[in-house]
Design a protein around this motif. Structure first.
Motif, PDB file in Angstrom:
ATOM      1  N   GLU A 173       0.799  -1.227   0.000  1.00  0.00           N
ATOM      2  CA  GLU A 173       0.000   0.000   0.000  1.00  0.00           C
ATOM      3  C   GLU A 173       0.829   1.273   0.000  1.00  0.00           C
ATOM      4  O   GLU A 173       0.302   2.361  -0.237  1.00  0.00           O
ATOM      5  CB  GLU A 173      -0.966  -0.021   1.179  1.00  0.00           C
ATOM      6  CG  GLU A 173      -2.025  -1.110   1.029  1.00  0.00           C
ATOM      7  CD  GLU A 173      -2.963  -1.183   2.222  1.00  0.00           C
ATOM      8  OE1 GLU A 173      -3.503  -0.135   2.614  1.00  0.00           O
ATOM      9  OE2 GLU A 173      -3.141  -2.294   2.759  1.00  0.00           O
ATOM     10  N   SER A 174       2.125   1.153   0.298  1.00  0.00           N
ATOM     11  CA  SER A 174       3.002   2.327   0.259  1.00  0.00           C
ATOM     12  C   SER A 174       4.443   1.868   0.179  1.00  0.00           C
ATOM     13  O   SER A 174       4.801   0.829   0.738  1.00  0.00           O
ATOM     14  CB  SER A 174       2.820   3.196   1.509  1.00  0.00           C
ATOM     15  OG  SER A 174       3.743   4.286   1.515  1.00  0.00           O
ATOM     16  N   LEU A 175       5.276   2.637  -0.520  1.00  0.00           N
ATOM     17  CA  LEU A 175       6.718   2.489  -0.364  1.00  0.00           C
ATOM     18  C   LEU A 175       7.137   3.172   0.926  1.00  0.00           C
ATOM     19  O   LEU A 175       6.387   3.959   1.515  1.00  0.00           O
ATOM     20  CB  LEU A 175       7.458   3.144  -1.534  1.00  0.00           C
ATOM     21  CG  LEU A 175       7.247   2.557  -2.926  1.00  0.00           C
ATOM     22  CD1 LEU A 175       8.067   3.336  -3.948  1.00  0.00           C
ATOM     23  CD2 LEU A 175       7.592   1.083  -2.963  1.00  0.00           C
ATOM     24  N   THR A 176       8.340   2.892   1.391  1.00  0.00           N
ATOM     25  CA  THR A 176       8.928   3.672   2.472  1.00  0.00           C
ATOM     26  C   THR A 176       9.693   4.843   1.847  1.00  0.00           C
ATOM     27  O   THR A 176       9.852   4.914   0.627  1.00  0.00           O
ATOM     28  CB  THR A 176       9.870   2.818   3.332  1.00  0.00           C
ATOM     29  OG1 THR A 176      11.037   2.480   2.567  1.00  0.00           O
ATOM     30  CG2 THR A 176       9.173   1.539   3.803  1.00  0.00           C
ATOM     31  N   GLY A 177      10.185   5.750   2.671  1.00  0.00           N
ATOM     32  CA  GLY A 177      10.832   6.954   2.130  1.00  0.00           C
ATOM     33  C   GLY A 177      12.337   6.899   2.081  1.00  0.00           C
ATOM     34  O   GLY A 177      12.988   7.871   1.690  1.00  0.00           O
ATOM     35  N   GLY A 178      12.921   5.760   2.485  1.00  0.00           N
ATOM     36  CA  GLY A 178      14.369   5.677   2.627  1.00  0.00           C
ATOM     37  C   GLY A 178      15.117   5.655   1.306  1.00  0.00           C
ATOM     38  O   GLY A 178      14.538   5.632   0.228  1.00  0.00           O
ATOM     39  N   ILE A 207       6.532   6.958 -10.369  1.00  0.00           N
ATOM     40  CA  ILE A 207       5.741   5.821 -10.851  1.00  0.00           C
ATOM     41  C   ILE A 207       4.775   5.356  -9.762  1.00  0.00           C
ATOM     42  O   ILE A 207       3.593   5.092 -10.025  1.00  0.00           O
ATOM     43  CB  ILE A 207       6.668   4.660 -11.282  1.00  0.00           C
ATOM     44  CG1 ILE A 207       7.484   5.056 -12.511  1.00  0.00           C
ATOM     45  CG2 ILE A 207       5.855   3.392 -11.560  1.00  0.00           C
ATOM     46  CD1 ILE A 207       8.645   4.118 -12.804  1.00  0.00           C
ATOM     47  N   ALA A 208       5.273   5.257  -8.526  1.00  0.00           N
ATOM     48  CA  ALA A 208       4.415   4.821  -7.415  1.00  0.00           C
ATOM     49  C   ALA A 208       3.234   5.759  -7.234  1.00  0.00           C
ATOM     50  O   ALA A 208       2.088   5.320  -7.049  1.00  0.00           O
ATOM     51  CB  ALA A 208       5.234   4.739  -6.123  1.00  0.00           C
ATOM     52  N   LEU A 213      -0.213   5.099  -5.102  1.00  0.00           N
ATOM     53  CA  LEU A 213       0.427   4.974  -3.794  1.00  0.00           C
ATOM     54  C   LEU A 213       0.732   6.371  -3.260  1.00  0.00           C
ATOM     55  O   LEU A 213       1.042   7.290  -4.010  1.00  0.00           O
ATOM     56  CB  LEU A 213       1.723   4.166  -3.895  1.00  0.00           C
ATOM     57  CG  LEU A 213       1.616   2.725  -4.393  1.00  0.00           C
ATOM     58  CD1 LEU A 213       2.980   2.031  -4.293  1.00  0.00           C
ATOM     59  CD2 LEU A 213       0.576   1.938  -3.609  1.00  0.00           C
ATOM     60  N   ARG A 214       0.631   6.512  -1.951  1.00  0.00           N
ATOM     61  CA  ARG A 214       1.040   7.744  -1.280  1.00  0.00           C
ATOM     62  C   ARG A 214       2.212   7.385  -0.387  1.00  0.00           C
ATOM     63  O   ARG A 214       2.120   6.450   0.414  1.00  0.00           O
ATOM     64  CB  ARG A 214      -0.120   8.344  -0.474  1.00  0.00           C
ATOM     65  CG  ARG A 214      -1.266   8.829  -1.359  1.00  0.00           C
ATOM     66  CD  ARG A 214      -0.818   9.982  -2.228  1.00  0.00           C
ATOM     67  NE  ARG A 214      -1.784  10.391  -3.249  1.00  0.00           N
ATOM     68  CZ  ARG A 214      -1.713  10.033  -4.524  1.00  0.00           C
ATOM     69  NH1 ARG A 214      -0.758   9.215  -4.947  1.00  0.00           N
ATOM     70  NH2 ARG A 214      -2.588  10.465  -5.396  1.00  0.00           N
ATOM     71  N   THR A 215       3.325   8.091  -0.533  1.00  0.00           N
ATOM     72  CA  THR A 215       4.569   7.664   0.101  1.00  0.00           C
ATOM     73  C   THR A 215       5.165   8.762   0.972  1.00  0.00           C
ATOM     74  O   THR A 215       4.873   9.946   0.784  1.00  0.00           O
ATOM     75  CB  THR A 215       5.607   7.273  -0.978  1.00  0.00           C
ATOM     76  OG1 THR A 215       6.011   8.440  -1.712  1.00  0.00           O
ATOM     77  CG2 THR A 215       5.047   6.229  -1.939  1.00  0.00           C
ATOM     78  N   PRO A 216       6.023   8.374   1.926  1.00  0.00           N
ATOM     79  CA  PRO A 216       6.813   9.361   2.660  1.00  0.00           C
ATOM     80  C   PRO A 216       8.069   9.725   1.876  1.00  0.00           C
ATOM     81  O   PRO A 216       8.445   9.031   0.923  1.00  0.00           O
ATOM     82  CB  PRO A 216       7.182   8.617   3.956  1.00  0.00           C
ATOM     83  CG  PRO A 216       7.145   7.169   3.594  1.00  0.00           C
ATOM     84  CD  PRO A 216       6.231   6.998   2.409  1.00  0.00           C
ATOM     85  N   CYS A 217       8.715  10.811   2.262  1.00  0.00           N
ATOM     86  CA  CYS A 217      10.044  11.137   1.735  1.00  0.00           C
ATOM     87  C   CYS A 217      10.937  11.525   2.915  1.00  0.00           C
ATOM     88  O   CYS A 217      10.443  11.965   3.954  1.00  0.00           O
ATOM     89  CB  CYS A 217       9.983  12.243   0.690  1.00  0.00           C
ATOM     90  SG  CYS A 217       9.172  13.776   1.197  1.00  0.00           S
ATOM     91  N   VAL A 248       3.048  12.153   1.452  1.00  0.00           N
ATOM     92  CA  VAL A 248       2.163  12.488   2.570  1.00  0.00           C
ATOM     93  C   VAL A 248       2.918  13.081   3.753  1.00  0.00           C
ATOM     94  O   VAL A 248       2.310  13.762   4.590  1.00  0.00           O
ATOM     95  CB  VAL A 248       1.352  11.265   3.047  1.00  0.00           C
ATOM     96  CG1 VAL A 248       0.307  10.878   2.030  1.00  0.00           C
ATOM     97  CG2 VAL A 248       2.255  10.082   3.394  1.00  0.00           C
ATOM     98  N   VAL A 249       4.230  12.837   3.839  1.00  0.00           N
ATOM     99  CA  VAL A 249       4.977  13.312   4.998  1.00  0.00           C
ATOM    100  C   VAL A 249       6.454  13.407   4.631  1.00  0.00           C
ATOM    101  O   VAL A 249       6.962  12.638   3.817  1.00  0.00           O
ATOM    102  CB  VAL A 249       4.781  12.361   6.212  1.00  0.00           C
ATOM    103  CG1 VAL A 249       5.306  10.959   5.914  1.00  0.00           C
ATOM    104  CG2 VAL A 249       5.404  12.916   7.496  1.00  0.00           C
ATOM    105  N   PHE A 250       7.133  14.383   5.250  1.00  0.00           N
ATOM    106  CA  PHE A 250       8.585  14.503   5.142  1.00  0.00           C
ATOM    107  C   PHE A 250       9.199  14.112   6.476  1.00  0.00           C
ATOM    108  O   PHE A 250       8.725  14.536   7.535  1.00  0.00           O
ATOM    109  CB  PHE A 250       8.989  15.933   4.780  1.00  0.00           C
ATOM    110  CG  PHE A 250      10.484  16.148   4.794  1.00  0.00           C
ATOM    111  CD1 PHE A 250      11.292  15.490   3.874  1.00  0.00           C
ATOM    112  CD2 PHE A 250      11.068  16.998   5.718  1.00  0.00           C
ATOM    113  CE1 PHE A 250      12.670  15.677   3.887  1.00  0.00           C
ATOM    114  CE2 PHE A 250      12.439  17.205   5.728  1.00  0.00           C
ATOM    115  CZ  PHE A 250      13.253  16.542   4.815  1.00  0.00           C
TER     116      PHE A 250
END
Length: 380
Positions: A173-178, A207-208, A213-217, A248-250
């Protein structure tokens, strides 16, 4: 550090209060000021404008299924080589068993990051997601950095589009931000030992985001980079967010200097931590949330960061080998939901439990008025 020119200070303050977008030069100037209270007050103004007195958290479990890694990055204390005595790779059944242990506590998210294992087959990864999702159907699975997705391209021969389609089909449902670390090549070329740099990191998140997908950075700070590199990093992410709207978040991540090739570099001071949160909050006009990952900052500093732009404390975590393998920082392995509620209320804020996409699960009462005369943040 320097005393900021009063005219520039007024100009920056007016920009922030009017909601005008800050420039690269503005970001560098903010890092150069020694007026931490002023900087915090500005960041808190923006944080309050976006999120009121709310502090978000979730009930999650971090799961690192293997620490075996083909790369040897200078900042990393987590990676091991095949044959090292403390190298490990979990069977998928073991990962499921560990994840299921959190079920009684109302877990809502699994957060999975691994090393770039040189011999594990591609099939291991979608199968692990599928089995974890089958075991915990109501838990969101946030897994894999863009660096890992890039690695999967190499070992599978598939494109990132095909890889993400298969992982999403399995339950991702999401990638991680690393994997972001610091994008500027002047720094990155000295600290990163893998092939994923800004071009591929941004390509994979783009692409995500296109797939819903909504991901962190993230940004790893406090090692050999300078403030100008942090500003450049944030503005690259801000530009990508303008394009996709998918972050969605930094999350600023504090470098830990034990057991790695940068052990000679002092860790960021508390003042530098707070300044980094404040400047990041002021520059990111298009990302609603800034997270202070308490594991990397300590509980007291995390509470202070809530007054310097942060509005999220991550979650229960349970186990975070990537930092705890740096050893000796003294944060606990796990916080319960009650611990997090107490931590947030003690800092003067109102806890809000969220899911991976920052949708509200439950809003809680704020600080107990009987516990303090003025239950409010530092900045009035």
């Amino acid at each position: 550090m320097a005393v900021m020119d009063p005219g520039l200070k007024r100009e920056l303050e007016e920009k922030v209060l009017s909601g005008e977008r800050l420039t690269y030069e503005d970001g560098v100037a903010l890092y150069e000021t020694d007026d931490l209270a002023w900087l915090g007050e500005l960041a808190h103004h923006v944080r309050t404008r976006k999120n009121g007195d709310r502090v978000y958290f979730n009930v999650n479990r971090h799961l690192n299924m293997t620490n075996v890694c083909a790369a040897t990055c200078a900042y990393c204390s987590f990676q091991r080589k095949p044959g090292d005595k403390d190298a490990y790779t979990m069977r998928i059944e073991e990962a499921v068993r560990l994840a299921k242990q959190m079920e009684p506590e109302g877990i809502t998210e699994l957060h999975i990051v691994n090393g770039l294992h040189p011999t594990l087959p591609w099939r291991y990864y979608p199968r692990s997601i599928r089995e974890l999702k089958k075991a915990l159907p109501n838990v969101s699975i946030k897994a894999f950095t863009a660096t890992e997705i890039h690695w999967f391209e190499k070992i599978s021969g598939l494109t990132a589009e095909e890889i993400l389609d298969e992982l999403i089909d399995a339950g991702l449902e999401s990638l991680t931000g690393g994997g972001a670390e610091i994008f500027d090549w002047e720094v990155r070329s000295k600290i990163v030992d893998h092939a994923t740099h800004w071009e591929d990191w941004s390509r994979i998140h783009r692409i995500a985001h296109a797939k819903g997908l909504r991901t962190p950075c993230t940004m790893l700070y406090g090692h050999i980079e300078e403030p100008r590199h942090r500003v450049d990093h944030v503005l690259r992410l801000r530009s990508l967010q303008d394009e996709t709207g998918g972050f969605v978040v930094f999350i600023p991540l504090r470098f830990h200097n034990d057991n790695n090739r940068l052990s000679h570099v002092p860790m960021a001071t508390g003042a530098e931590v707070l300044k980094t949160f404040a400047v990041s909050r002021l520059l990111f006009d298009n990302i609603d949330h800034v997270k202070c990952f308490w594991v990397m900052h300590g509980l007291t500093t995390a509470q202070l960061a809530l007054n310097y732009g942060a509005d999220d404390l991550d979650g229960s975590v349970v186990e975070y080998k990537i930092t705890h393998d740096a050893d000796g920082f003294g944060t606990p392995d796990k916080l319960t939901r009650e611990d997090l509620l107490e931590l947030i209320r003690d800092a003067g804020f109102r806890p809000v439990e969220r899911n991976t996409r920052y949708e509200v699960i439950r809003e809680y009462d704020g600080p107990d008025p009987a516990k303090r005369d003025v239950p409010q943040p530092i900045w009035s």
